[in-house]
Design a protein around this motif. Sequence first.
Motif, mmCIF file in Angstrom:
data_model
loop_
_atom_site.group_PDB
_atom_site.id
_atom_site.type_symbol
_atom_site.label_atom_id
_atom_site.label_comp_id
_atom_site.label_asym_id
_atom_site.label_seq_id
_atom_site.Cartn_x
_atom_site.Cartn_y
_atom_site.Cartn_z
ATOM 1 N N LYS A 1 -25.733 11.534 4.718
ATOM 2 C CA LYS A 1 -26.072 11.579 3.293
ATOM 3 C C LYS A 1 -25.151 10.660 2.497
ATOM 4 O O LYS A 1 -25.605 9.943 1.605
ATOM 5 C CB LYS A 1 -25.964 13.026 2.785
ATOM 6 C CG LYS A 1 -26.163 13.186 1.300
ATOM 7 C CD LYS A 1 -27.627 13.072 0.919
ATOM 8 C CE LYS A 1 -27.828 13.445 -0.527
ATOM 9 N NZ LYS A 1 -28.442 12.384 -1.293
ATOM 10 N N ASN A 2 -23.859 10.648 2.842
ATOM 11 C CA ASN A 2 -22.917 9.767 2.147
ATOM 12 C C ASN A 2 -23.250 8.300 2.403
ATOM 13 O O ASN A 2 -23.137 7.468 1.502
ATOM 14 C CB ASN A 2 -21.479 10.048 2.587
ATOM 15 C CG ASN A 2 -21.019 11.426 2.162
ATOM 16 O OD1 ASN A 2 -21.601 12.049 1.276
ATOM 17 N ND2 ASN A 2 -19.989 11.922 2.809
ATOM 18 N N ASP B 1 -26.228 7.323 0.338
ATOM 19 C CA ASP B 1 -25.903 7.180 -1.082
ATOM 20 C C ASP B 1 -25.033 5.957 -1.383
ATOM 21 O O ASP B 1 -24.812 5.631 -2.550
ATOM 22 C CB ASP B 1 -25.176 8.438 -1.589
ATOM 23 C CG ASP B 1 -26.104 9.645 -1.658
ATOM 24 O OD1 ASP B 1 -27.343 9.460 -1.720
ATOM 25 O OD2 ASP B 1 -25.594 10.785 -1.625
ATOM 26 N N SER B 2 -24.560 5.287 -0.355
ATOM 27 C CA SER B 2 -23.655 4.153 -0.551
ATOM 28 C C SER B 2 -24.385 2.958 -1.169
ATOM 29 O O SER B 2 -25.593 2.789 -0.983
ATOM 30 C CB SER B 2 -23.026 3.728 0.777
ATOM 31 O OG SER B 2 -23.996 3.092 1.599
ATOM 32 N N GLN C 1 -28.206 1.369 -0.457
ATOM 33 C CA GLN C 1 -29.156 1.193 -1.569
ATOM 34 C C GLN C 1 -29.716 -0.232 -1.579
ATOM 35 O O GLN C 1 -30.902 -0.432 -1.845
ATOM 36 C CB GLN C 1 -28.494 1.537 -2.906
ATOM 37 C CG GLN C 1 -28.103 2.997 -3.046
ATOM 38 C CD GLN C 1 -29.277 3.938 -2.829
ATOM 39 O OE1 GLN C 1 -30.327 3.798 -3.452
ATOM 40 N NE2 GLN C 1 -29.101 4.908 -1.936
#
Length: 182
Positions: free
Chosen positions: A9-10, A13-14, A18
């Motif tokens: 998840k991290n 989200d980076s 993206q």
Amino acid sequence: MENTRPEGKNIADSPLFQNILKKAERYLKHPSLVASLLNDAFKKATAKKSVGSLAAEAWESLQLLSRMIKAAMAGEYKGIPSTTVVGGIAVIIYFIMPIDLIPDFIPVLGLLDDASLLAWFMTSIKSELDKYKAWEASRPFPVETPQSAAPTAMHNADPSFGTPKYSDTTDGHVQIERNTEQ
């Protein structure tokens, strides 16, 4: 000491991922690029498969995800949200990138972030994967048809090829002529 293992998840989200998502959106318009991407991922996964159980799990997930994307891009598997296809393409792009959050040249650890992202993504689309697996299992196997129904042409090959031509020559005997004049 704090756990430094990357979480999928991290990674998703980076800012790096993206940007990869934006690139993946462009791939939807070019099925040949997606096919090439899936081929590259297959090659990399095959090379990394022997790294350990983590790699083996990632290999199985990657195969399933690749089949689902391929079927969706070919129009065979319908009803899959485009966001799922884009996300899957982005995960595969991340997987084949040699330089990402943990560069791939670092033994074992280089695969850890790739496997974490893949595991997180596969978990987040579990219901879609279950639908795809059911669809895939219900499909009849494609029947291979011969390339040509035309009868094969007769050949004019010498049927004695490879056999001794003279009665005084034995099987396996090779005679080499040498030019001694210079």
